[in-house]
Design a protein around this motif. Structure first.
Motif, short mmCIF file in Angstrom:
data_model
loop_
_atom_site.label_atom_id
_atom_site.label_comp_id
_atom_site.label_asym_id
_atom_site.label_seq_id
_atom_site.Cartn_x
_atom_site.Cartn_y
_atom_site.Cartn_z
N GLU A 73 -3.97 1.50 8.56
CA GLU A 73 -3.81 2.81 7.95
C GLU A 73 -3.16 3.80 8.91
N GLN A 82 5.08 6.65 8.16
CA GLN A 82 5.40 7.67 7.15
C GLN A 82 5.84 8.99 7.78
N PHE A 138 7.97 -2.15 0.72
CA PHE A 138 7.08 -1.36 1.58
C PHE A 138 7.92 -0.40 2.43
N LYS A 169 7.57 3.66 1.29
CA LYS A 169 6.42 3.88 2.19
C LYS A 169 5.62 5.13 1.79
N TYR A 171 2.48 5.14 -0.67
CA TYR A 171 1.13 4.76 -0.21
C TYR A 171 0.30 6.02 0.00
N ARG A 172 -0.90 6.01 -0.52
CA ARG A 172 -1.81 7.16 -0.34
C ARG A 172 -2.95 6.77 0.60
N PHE A 224 -4.60 -0.23 3.29
CA PHE A 224 -3.22 -0.72 3.35
C PHE A 224 -3.14 -2.15 2.83
N TRP A 231 -2.97 -2.35 -0.89
CA TRP A 231 -1.68 -1.82 -1.35
C TRP A 231 -0.58 -2.87 -1.23
#
Lengths: 220, 192
Positions: free
Chosen positions: B9, B16, B60, B64, B67-68, B73, B76
């Motif tokens: 994460e 990100q 991915f 990117k 993703y929250r 991860f 996801w």
């Protein structure tokens, strides 16, 4: 209510063990190298195009299904029912049997011999509940253009023959606000007196010609 | 603190925010093998499986930001891989329907490449593994997916529920049904 984890695991424990013991598949050696090369070259292949293609399918497929369903419905299910044309003016509901009965009544007045059967018919009509009821006035409203129409009762009784024959046809139109419909012409009966008159004139002309010819021949 | 010490994460957050390619590479390194194993067991084709995992990693990379933080991860990335694998199966089914000469057994069940099997493996266990894979491919995809995630990938029921988007109860019942079906198939194959 729920399935306990213990039950699930213990039920097929041997199978679970076998599945766990399966060899792990690994990525090829050049996996990362290929991936980074693709990223550097911006070679994303189908992934970027995927979105656009999906959107076409997303909107076309459901609409095509709906249209097909409508077509199938109208082709296979709708003809069994009565079709209503929205563009055609709605005809005024009239008591057709009642009008026939009125014609018969008139005939009965002229011919007392058929009175009984007519009154019998009338009774049947009156008892028939399926016959639509007329308004308070008792007169059905017909979609007939009065300026170009003739009363059927008058026509049958022969009174219409006495009226002017300028109008060659009489029109029944579909409603008051609708343009005239040039159809349903009622053929007028030929006037026998006029025919006889013109026939006698033609005959006298022919005779006069014949006489003139015979005189000419005699002179020669 | 080096990147290698960060959790998944934290790494994706780094990728990100700062677009750190090293963080991305590290995540690829961590997940390429588990995803390969999952996709191979699900699709049964090694070449296709490599392509799917590559596409998963590219997705991915490209998405990117979708993703929250509240999700794990791992769940996801498994969801992305699972969706791509399902798409591949759908595509394959469509191809099978339209192809005139389809030899389904020959094409859909491709036995694990010998190069990826450990050399010290006994011959009978090799056959056994092939049989299990063959049986697995005959289980309906909805059951197969959860069985693989639970029994091969060792994920928890909660994680599977998150990946598949199903309720916990549905996941459990599907696992149960999938196992029962697999058991029946294996018994049948052993009897043959």
């Amino acid at each position: 209510m729920g399935i306990s984890n213990y039950d699930i695991e213990s039920k097929n424990s041997k199978l679970v063990e076998e599945l766990k013991s399966l060899p792990k598949v690994k990525a090829p050696e050049n996996f990362e190298l290929n991936l980074m090369t693709r990223i550097q070259n911006q070679n994303f292949g189908e992934i970027k195009e995927e979105k656009q293609r999906f959107s076409y399918f997303k909107f076309l497929a459901p609409s095509a299904v709906v249209v097909t369903a409508f077509i199938v419905f109208f082709i296979f299910f709708y003809p069994s029912q009565q079709r209503i044309n929205n563009f055609q003016p709605q005809a005024v509901v009239s008591d057709s049997q009642g009008s026939v009965a009125s014609v018969k009544m008139e005939l009965a007045q002229n011919n007392p011999g058929i009175k009984e059967s007519v009154t019998h018919d009338r009774k049947i009509v009156d008892n028939n509940s399926s016959v639509p009821q007329q308004g308070n006035s008792g007169i059905a409203k017909y979609p007939i253009n009065k300026s170009r129409s003739v009363s059927l009762d008058d026509y049958i009784s022969g009174e219409s023959e006495r009226s002017s024959n300028v109008q060659q046809g009489n029109v029944v139109n579909g409603g008051e606000d609708v343009p005239n419909f040039d159809g349903f012409f009622v053929r007028q009966k030929s006037d026998k007196e006029t025919i006889e008159k013109y026939r006698s004139v033609i005959d006298s002309l022919k005779k006069a010609e014949m006489r003139a010819d015979s005189i000419k021949k005699a002179q020669k | 603190m080096s990147l290698a010490e960060l959790t998944d994460e934290e790494l994706i957050k780094e990728f990100q925010i700062n677009n750190t390619l090293d963080a991305y590479e590290l995540l690829v390194k961590r997940y390429k093998d588990p995803l390969m194993n999952f996709v191979f067991r699900f699709v049964g084709d090694r070449d296709v499986c490599t392509d799917i995992v590559q596409d998963t990693m590219i997705k991915f990379y490209l998405h990117k930001d979708s993703y929250r933080e509240f999700a794990k991860f791992s769940t996801w990335i498994y969801t992305i891989a699972g969706n791509l694998a399902k798409n591949e199966l759908k595509r394959r089914r469509r191809r099978t329907i339209f192809s005139i000469d389809n030899n389904d057994d020959e094409r859909s069940i491709q036995i694990e490449d010998k190069a990826f099997i450990l050399p010290d493996r006994a011959a009978d266990s090799e056959i056994k593994n092939e049989i299990i894979q063959k049986a697995l491919m005959k289980v309906r995809p909805v059951y197969r997916e959860v069985v693989i995630l639970r029994d091969i990938q060792d994920l928890s029921y909660e994680e599977i529920a998150e990946i598949t988007g199903l309720s916990l109860g549905t996941v459990k019942s599907r696992i149960n049904r999938g196992r029962t079906h697999l058991q029946k198939l294996l018994r049948k194959i052993y009897n043959e």
